[in-house]
Design an enzyme around this catalytic site. Sequence first.
Site, PDB file in Angstrom:
ATOM      1  N   LYS A  26      50.547  36.938  45.840  1.00 24.01           N
ATOM      2  CA  LYS A  26      51.075  35.584  45.450  1.00 24.01           C
ATOM      3  C   LYS A  26      52.366  35.900  44.190  1.00 24.01           C
ATOM      4  CE  LYS A  26      49.011  32.704  48.080  1.00 24.01           C
ATOM      5  NZ  LYS A  26      49.653  32.353  49.446  1.00 24.01           N
ATOM      6  N   SER A  55      50.018  29.626  43.706  1.00 16.88           N
ATOM      7  CA  SER A  55      48.786  29.481  43.134  1.00 16.88           C
ATOM      8  C   SER A  55      48.664  29.745  41.462  1.00 16.88           C
ATOM      9  CB  SER A  55      47.785  30.456  43.777  1.00 16.88           C
ATOM     10  OG  SER A  55      46.360  30.321  43.081  1.00 16.88           O
ATOM     11  N   TYR A  95      44.672  39.539  45.834  1.00 17.11           N
ATOM     12  CA  TYR A  95      45.033  38.142  46.298  1.00 17.11           C
ATOM     13  C   TYR A  95      46.310  37.575  45.426  1.00 17.11           C
ATOM     14  CZ  TYR A  95      45.296  33.062  47.113  1.00 17.11           C
ATOM     15  OH  TYR A  95      45.852  31.744  47.105  1.00 17.11           O
TER      16      TYR A  95
HETATM   17  P1  NAD Z   1      43.321  28.498  55.213  1.00 11.48           P
HETATM   18  O1  NAD Z   1      42.859  29.866  55.413  1.00 11.48           O
HETATM   19  O2  NAD Z   1      42.518  27.216  55.574  1.00 11.48           O
HETATM   20  O3  NAD Z   1      44.712  28.353  55.980  1.00 11.48           O
HETATM   21  C1  NAD Z   1      45.611  29.224  56.033  1.00 11.48           C
HETATM   22  C2  NAD Z   1      45.968  29.490  57.696  1.00 11.48           C
HETATM   23  O4  NAD Z   1      46.907  30.451  57.930  1.00 11.48           O
HETATM   24  C3  NAD Z   1      44.923  29.626  58.643  1.00 11.48           C
HETATM   25  O5  NAD Z   1      44.839  28.433  59.468  1.00 11.48           O
HETATM   26  C4  NAD Z   1      45.383  30.956  59.299  1.00 11.48           C
HETATM   27  O6  NAD Z   1      44.731  30.682  60.626  1.00 11.48           O
HETATM   28  C5  NAD Z   1      46.611  31.055  59.143  1.00 11.48           C
HETATM   29  N1  NAD Z   1      47.132  32.441  59.130  1.00 11.48           N
HETATM   30  C6  NAD Z   1      46.705  33.387  58.308  1.00 11.48           C
HETATM   31  N2  NAD Z   1      47.394  34.473  58.697  1.00 11.48           N
HETATM   32  C7  NAD Z   1      48.423  34.358  59.398  1.00 11.48           C
HETATM   33  C8  NAD Z   1      49.379  34.956  60.029  1.00 11.48           C
HETATM   34  N3  NAD Z   1      49.541  36.200  59.497  1.00 11.48           N
HETATM   35  N4  NAD Z   1      50.073  34.443  60.952  1.00 11.48           N
HETATM   36  C9  NAD Z   1      49.959  33.090  61.327  1.00 11.48           C
HETATM   37  N5  NAD Z   1      48.824  32.189  60.674  1.00 11.48           N
HETATM   38  C10 NAD Z   1      48.181  32.830  59.922  1.00 11.48           C
HETATM   39  O7  NAD Z   1      43.837  28.468  53.486  1.00 11.48           O
HETATM   40  P2  NAD Z   1      44.081  27.075  52.755  1.00 11.48           P
HETATM   41  O8  NAD Z   1      43.144  26.766  51.726  1.00 11.48           O
HETATM   42  O9  NAD Z   1      44.661  26.170  53.758  1.00 11.48           O
HETATM   43  O10 NAD Z   1      45.403  27.754  52.259  1.00 11.48           O
HETATM   44  C11 NAD Z   1      46.867  27.594  52.625  1.00 11.48           C
HETATM   45  C12 NAD Z   1      47.751  28.357  51.512  1.00 11.48           C
HETATM   46  O11 NAD Z   1      47.639  27.922  50.194  1.00 11.48           O
HETATM   47  C13 NAD Z   1      47.468  29.804  51.495  1.00 11.48           C
HETATM   48  O12 NAD Z   1      48.790  30.536  51.237  1.00 11.48           O
HETATM   49  C14 NAD Z   1      46.575  29.840  50.308  1.00 11.48           C
HETATM   50  O13 NAD Z   1      46.618  31.399  49.666  1.00 11.48           O
HETATM   51  C15 NAD Z   1      47.284  29.077  49.115  1.00 11.48           C
HETATM   52  N6  NAD Z   1      46.423  28.521  48.321  1.00 11.48           N
HETATM   53  C16 NAD Z   1      45.114  28.080  48.785  1.00 11.48           C
HETATM   54  C17 NAD Z   1      44.351  27.503  47.706  1.00 11.48           C
HETATM   55  C18 NAD Z   1      42.913  27.154  48.044  1.00 11.48           C
HETATM   56  O14 NAD Z   1      42.307  27.021  47.024  1.00 11.48           O
HETATM   57  N7  NAD Z   1      42.635  26.640  49.037  1.00 11.48           N
HETATM   58  C19 NAD Z   1      44.817  27.683  46.300  1.00 11.48           C
HETATM   59  C20 NAD Z   1      46.113  27.905  46.024  1.00 11.48           C
HETATM   60  C21 NAD Z   1      46.809  28.609  46.870  1.00 11.48           C
HETATM   61  C1  WQD Z   2      35.550  27.075  40.747  1.00 16.70           C
HETATM   62  C2  WQD Z   2      34.557  27.146  39.509  1.00 16.70           C
HETATM   63  C3  WQD Z   2      33.616  29.342  39.354  1.00 16.70           C
HETATM   64  C4  WQD Z   2      31.535  29.043  43.318  1.00 16.70           C
HETATM   65  C5  WQD Z   2      39.877  30.366  43.351  1.00 16.70           C
HETATM   66  C6  WQD Z   2      40.954  31.393  43.361  1.00 16.70           C
HETATM   67  C7  WQD Z   2      42.109  30.810  43.236  1.00 16.70           C
HETATM   68  C8  WQD Z   2      42.478  29.540  44.114  1.00 16.70           C
HETATM   69  C9  WQD Z   2      41.295  28.908  44.145  1.00 16.70           C
HETATM   70  C10 WQD Z   2      43.782  30.329  45.864  1.00 16.70           C
HETATM   71  C11 WQD Z   2      34.592  28.365  38.679  1.00 16.70           C
HETATM   72  C12 WQD Z   2      32.429  28.318  39.531  1.00 16.70           C
HETATM   73  C13 WQD Z   2      32.390  28.925  42.185  1.00 16.70           C
HETATM   74  C14 WQD Z   2      29.929  29.105  43.191  1.00 16.70           C
HETATM   75  C15 WQD Z   2      30.180  28.579  40.647  1.00 16.70           C
HETATM   76  N1  WQD Z   2      42.664  30.170  45.241  1.00 16.70           N
HETATM   77  N2  WQD Z   2      31.647  28.507  40.907  1.00 16.70           N
HETATM   78  N3  WQD Z   2      29.528  28.990  41.695  1.00 16.70           N
HETATM   79  O1  WQD Z   2      37.711  30.497  41.032  1.00 16.70           O
HETATM   80  O2  WQD Z   2      38.927  28.728  40.049  1.00 16.70           O
HETATM   81  O3  WQD Z   2      39.773  29.581  41.920  1.00 16.70           O
HETATM   82  O4  WQD Z   2      40.048  29.617  44.476  1.00 16.70           O
HETATM   83  O5  WQD Z   2      44.675  30.515  45.342  1.00 16.70           O
HETATM   84  O6  WQD Z   2      43.119  32.010  43.061  1.00 16.70           O
HETATM   85  O7  WQD Z   2      40.372  32.484  42.344  1.00 16.70           O
HETATM   86  O8  WQD Z   2      38.020  28.518  42.250  1.00 16.70           O
HETATM   87  O9  WQD Z   2      36.173  27.171  43.612  1.00 16.70           O
HETATM   88  O10 WQD Z   2      35.809  29.520  43.365  1.00 16.70           O
HETATM   89  O11 WQD Z   2      35.422  28.259  41.328  1.00 16.70           O
HETATM   90  O12 WQD Z   2      29.878  28.241  39.563  1.00 16.70           O
HETATM   91  O13 WQD Z   2      29.254  29.486  43.970  1.00 16.70           O
HETATM   92  O14 WQD Z   2      33.270  27.289  40.032  1.00 16.70           O
HETATM   93  O15 WQD Z   2      32.595  30.272  38.379  1.00 16.70           O
HETATM   94  O16 WQD Z   2      34.345  28.163  37.312  1.00 16.70           O
HETATM   95  P1  WQD Z   2      38.504  29.434  41.516  1.00 16.70           P
HETATM   96  P2  WQD Z   2      36.298  28.128  42.760  1.00 16.70           P
END
Ligand code: NAD
Ligand code: WQD
Length: 340
Positions: free
Chosen positions: A153, A124, A149
């Site tokens: 990572k 991330s 979190y």
């Molecule tokens: P998500 O929660 O939709 O998907 C994660 C999946 O992993 C889910 O289906 C959940 O059931 C499964 N899971 C959780 N713990 C598990 C375990 N111990 N064993 C087996 N399955 C398990 O999330 P996502 O948004 O698809 O994110 C996927 C990955 O990308 C995550 O590692 C997340 O941290 C990373 N990521 C997401 C974002 C974002 O904003 N969505 C941003 C950066 C990184």
């Molecule tokens: C985006 C913008 C908020 C909600 C997070 C995690 C990051 C990554 C992605 C996994 C910001 C604003 C949000 C709301 C708002 N996840 N906001 N009202 O914070 O960039 O990232 O998700 O790795 O680790 O920190 O994403 O979508 O929460 O926010 O004004 O109800 O929207 O302040 O500027 P963020 P976000």
Amino acid sequence: MALLITGGAGYIGSHTVVELLEAGQEVIVLDNLANSSRASLQRVAQITGREPQLIEGDVRDARLLDRLFAEHPVEAVVHFAGLKAVGESVRHPLDYYDNNVGGSLALCQAMARAGVRRLAFSSSATVYGAPADMPIPETCPIGIPTNPYGQSKRMVEDMLNDLVASDPRWSIALLRYFNPVGAHPSGLIGEDPDGIPNNLLPYITQVAVGRLERLAVFGDDYPTIDGTGVRDYIHVVDLARGHLAALGFLSTHPGIHAWNLGTGTGYSVLQIIEAFERASGRPVPYTIAPRRPGDVAQCWSDPAKAMRELGWRATLGLDRMMEDAWRWQSGNPAGYAEAD
Ligand code: NAD
Ligand code: WQD
């Protein structure tokens, strides 16, 4: 040969499974359905005409992993499984270290036992902390994430660096996602957060569909174009395709490689609201609220390394992100709940 996709029933995982199946790959999903449901994979089958095999189980279960690698010819793993809610990670840090760090550790140990050494890891942009200069290249030093979190990572990235240093036969991708949004253009799969969404886009779409009353914009006094936070939103289908490009590269390039998966363009919260209203034709009522603790003012990627090395870049613009997010939410107002 097959690919193992941990967390493949989730938001990003299910979109990546679609792209992999459409590219002709064999896919096995390992998911404990903690934050997803079988419905997403049934929808994947509807889109692709191929049902991915689901093994329902936990990535921390070493015996299950050993059995899985013994029974299936896995050549590479994409590791999405984990917990991702920043606020929850502050309240329950041990759950996050257990699942995200413990899960990655158990997976790598099982891969080592099975002799499978190709891995793409969902990292991330949060690992960069709060750098002063934008855009952020991969050479930007890893910062101090402001929550467990992000810390989890960062810890996994450190562990994977040590692993490759100890045994150069591994090929590992650290894929640093910026802000994934949008949904598959079919409107059949998308983001379905449990409870009140933490992230901006699902909050907006749930306001537009009438599940939530109004959006709180967290802060309008940041040093940005209009005072609201700026982020690099990337269409989830572009993000999914980045995984295919990374897997291709890993097959011929051992070592550890970090890539930003972003568009290189930042948009403010108010710009996102405006773009969403344009795409959906729905108003999004909002109020200005105090800043959210831990938020950075701005964050966007330099995606040049992925372009140069992978030949990948994001192609779907802001309007497509908003249109596809809306098609998913308006067609599935209760997410997958109705399909369960
Ligand atoms: P998500 O929660 O939709 O998907 C994660 C999946 O992993 C889910 O289906 C959940 O059931 C499964 N899971 C959780 N713990 C598990 C375990 N111990 N064993 C087996 N399955 C398990 O999330 P996502 O948004 O698809 O994110 C996927 C990955 O990308 C995550 O590692 C997340 O941290 C990373 N990521 C997401 C974002 C974002 O904003 N969505 C941003 C950066 C990184
Ligand atoms: C985006 C913008 C908020 C909600 C997070 C995690 C990051 C990554 C992605 C996994 C910001 C604003 C949000 C709301 C708002 N996840 N906001 N009202 O914070 O960039 O990232 O998700 O790795 O680790 O920190 O994403 O979508 O929460 O926010 O004004 O109800 O929207 O302040 O500027 P963020 P976000």
